[in-house]
Scaffold this active site. Structure first.
Site, mmCIF file in Angstrom:
data_model
loop_
_atom_site.group_PDB
_atom_site.id
_atom_site.type_symbol
_atom_site.label_atom_id
_atom_site.label_comp_id
_atom_site.label_asym_id
_atom_site.label_seq_id
_atom_site.Cartn_x
_atom_site.Cartn_y
_atom_site.Cartn_z
ATOM 1 N N ASN A 19 0.826 -1.216 0.000
ATOM 2 C CA ASN A 19 0.000 0.000 0.000
ATOM 3 C C ASN A 19 0.859 1.264 0.000
ATOM 4 O OD1 ASN A 19 0.964 0.089 2.573
ATOM 5 N ND2 ASN A 19 -1.003 0.344 3.586
ATOM 6 N N TYR A 21 6.710 -3.171 18.996
ATOM 7 C CA TYR A 21 7.063 -3.745 17.688
ATOM 8 C C TYR A 21 7.354 -5.244 17.826
ATOM 9 C CZ TYR A 21 9.971 -5.077 13.743
ATOM 10 O OH TYR A 21 10.498 -5.750 12.675
ATOM 11 N N SER A 65 7.845 -0.977 11.231
ATOM 12 C CA SER A 65 9.008 -1.596 11.885
ATOM 13 C C SER A 65 9.898 -0.624 12.658
ATOM 14 C CB SER A 65 9.848 -2.327 10.834
ATOM 15 O OG SER A 65 10.358 -1.395 9.901
HETATM 16 N N1 UFG Z 1 23.173 3.797 16.564
HETATM 17 C C1 UFG Z 1 23.970 4.915 16.737
HETATM 18 N N2 UFG Z 1 23.667 6.033 16.018
HETATM 19 C C2 UFG Z 1 22.618 6.091 15.150
HETATM 20 C C3 UFG Z 1 21.812 4.948 14.968
HETATM 21 C C4 UFG Z 1 22.116 3.816 15.705
HETATM 22 O O1 UFG Z 1 24.928 4.891 17.512
HETATM 23 O O2 UFG Z 1 22.387 7.157 14.539
HETATM 24 C C5 UFG Z 1 23.493 2.568 17.308
HETATM 25 C C6 UFG Z 1 22.348 2.101 18.213
HETATM 26 O O3 UFG Z 1 22.405 2.763 19.447
HETATM 27 C C7 UFG Z 1 22.621 0.609 18.298
HETATM 28 C C8 UFG Z 1 23.250 0.271 16.943
HETATM 29 O O4 UFG Z 1 23.671 1.521 16.394
HETATM 30 O O5 UFG Z 1 23.560 0.369 19.295
HETATM 31 C C9 UFG Z 1 22.276 -0.364 15.968
HETATM 32 O O6 UFG Z 1 21.087 0.420 15.932
HETATM 33 P P1 UFG Z 1 19.968 0.242 14.795
HETATM 34 O O7 UFG Z 1 18.915 1.260 15.065
HETATM 35 O O8 UFG Z 1 20.600 0.243 13.446
HETATM 36 O O9 UFG Z 1 19.429 -1.230 15.016
HETATM 37 P P2 UFG Z 1 18.794 -1.932 16.318
HETATM 38 O O10 UFG Z 1 19.744 -3.002 16.735
HETATM 39 O O11 UFG Z 1 18.398 -0.950 17.332
HETATM 40 O O12 UFG Z 1 17.441 -2.524 15.740
HETATM 41 C C10 UFG Z 1 17.418 -3.674 14.917
HETATM 42 C C11 UFG Z 1 16.279 -3.581 13.930
HETATM 43 C C12 UFG Z 1 14.968 -3.558 14.637
HETATM 44 C C13 UFG Z 1 14.865 -4.761 15.530
HETATM 45 C C14 UFG Z 1 16.052 -4.869 16.435
HETATM 46 C C15 UFG Z 1 16.017 -6.180 17.133
HETATM 47 O O13 UFG Z 1 16.412 -2.444 13.138
HETATM 48 O O14 UFG Z 1 13.923 -3.594 13.707
HETATM 49 O O15 UFG Z 1 17.264 -4.805 15.697
HETATM 50 O O16 UFG Z 1 16.950 -6.269 18.088
HETATM 51 F F1 UFG Z 1 13.761 -4.649 16.301
#
Ligand code: UFG
Length: 326
Positions: A32, A139, A75
């Protein structure tokens, strides 16, 4: 096989459509465009509409499919905390309509795009599929609810179904890359900060209990995820109802990603370090033995250099992403 891909205009869905077509499958997309991109669409039949519309969903299945691969979902973890009902409505209620159509004979097999977020913050690494599922945000809870619903319907009706729990999806495939709004993920934020002066990149905390103090994640290339989905639709009849982690079994820290990106892009990157982002566990790494043994899946493009090289290729050629938002 004749395959319906929901969310086929999204980041991982579009890469999977590309891989399915390369293997000669007959693909149709349901989307969508609430988060997907028209520019990411393959030239295949499109069913444009929402999974929340049950008469639309059942009309899509007028001619039954061999398999459904279900990506369509919201997500963003942070948004799911501030607007949980949006997530329950879209992710859970939408999936119910889809699962009902499959249970009514609309497709022979079902592969569901789940997430490592169903595990929450386990102490013990690597995470195996039997690790207790204790999601810590809406989520993750919506994805776990769908896993339960799918499992119960698949058992009652007798159709094969598998849930693939991804760790940190990353990278790009030819012509298709990562473009979320807002973008919260590490690699696209880091790379976009090099091509768009409006995007700032900071490291969220370097005081974690990890070797360099920054968080460790298990990054998996979307090309490898796409292959896993194809293997899953091919193997699901024999596998039966199950959950499978998709990760490399290895983790990289935020600092390591920054260093790799600096080397590959040839740019000096010295981000500010800010306080921790709420809800970030120090380390999340998958055990992938089940994917290897059951699916015969081995990640081939998920070394950090390949992930960053492919992502940089996409972001540097598409500094505004798909640039197709109205
Ligand atoms: N981070 C930074 N700066 C940023 C963005 C992220 O330092 O600008 C760090 C975050 O703090 C984290 C790491 O990079 O330590 C990874 O962060 P992401 O947001 O890329 O990914 P996440 O591990 O938080 O999330 C991922 C998926 C989610 C899922 C999750 C499950 O994107 O959809 O893993 O554990 F829910």
């Amino acid at each position: 096989m004749r395959v319906l891909v929901t969310g086929g205009a999204g980041y991982i869905g579009s890469a999977t459509v590309q891989a399915l077509l390369a293997k000669g499958h007959d693909v149709e997309i349901l989307d969508n465009f609430s988060t997907g991109h028209r520019k990411a669409l393959a030239d295949v039949p499109l069913h444009e509409g929402t999974l929340l519309d049950d008469s639309f969903v059942s009309s899509v299945f007028a001619n039954p499919f061999d398999a459904v691969i279900h990506f369509a979902a919201f997500s963003l973890v942070g948004e799911s905390v501030t607007d949980p009902l949006k997530y329950y409505r879209n992710n859970v209620a939408g999936s119910l309509n889809l699962i009902k159509s499959v249970a009514d004979g609309g497709a022979k097999r079902f592969v569901f795009s789940s997430t490592a977020a169903v595990y929450g913050e386990p102490d013990k690494m690597p995470i195996v599929e039997s690790t207790p599922t204790v999601p810590v945000n809406p989520y993750g809870r919506t994805k776990l609810a769908i896993e339960y619903c799918l499992g119960d319907a698949a058992s009652a009706v007798g159709f094969p179904a598998v849930a693939l729990r991804y760790f940190n999806a990353a990278g790009a495939v030819p012509g298709l890359g990562e473009d979320h709004e807002p973008e919260t993920h590490l690699i696209p934020r880091l790379l976009r900060s090099l091509v768009d002066e409006n995007v700032s990149f900071k490291i969220f905390g370097n005081d974690y209990d990890t070797p360099d103090g920054t968080c460790i994640r298990d990054y998996i290339h979307i090309a490898d995820l796409a292959v896993a989905h194809i293997k899953a639709i091919e193997a699901v009849d024999e596998i039966g109802l199950t959950q499978i982690n998709l990760g490399t079994g290895d983790g990289q820290s935020v600092q390591e990603i920054v260093e790799c990106a600096s080397r590959i892009t040839g740019r000096e990157i010295s981000p500010a370090i800010t306080s921790r982002r709420a809800g970030d566990p120090p380390r999340l790494v998958a055990a992938n033995d089940k994917a290897k043994s059951i699916l015969g899946w081995i990640p081939k493009k998920s070394d950090l250099d390949s992930i960053i090289t492919d992502a940089w290729n996409w972001h540097s050629n598409n500094p505004d992403g798909y640039n197709d938002r109205g």
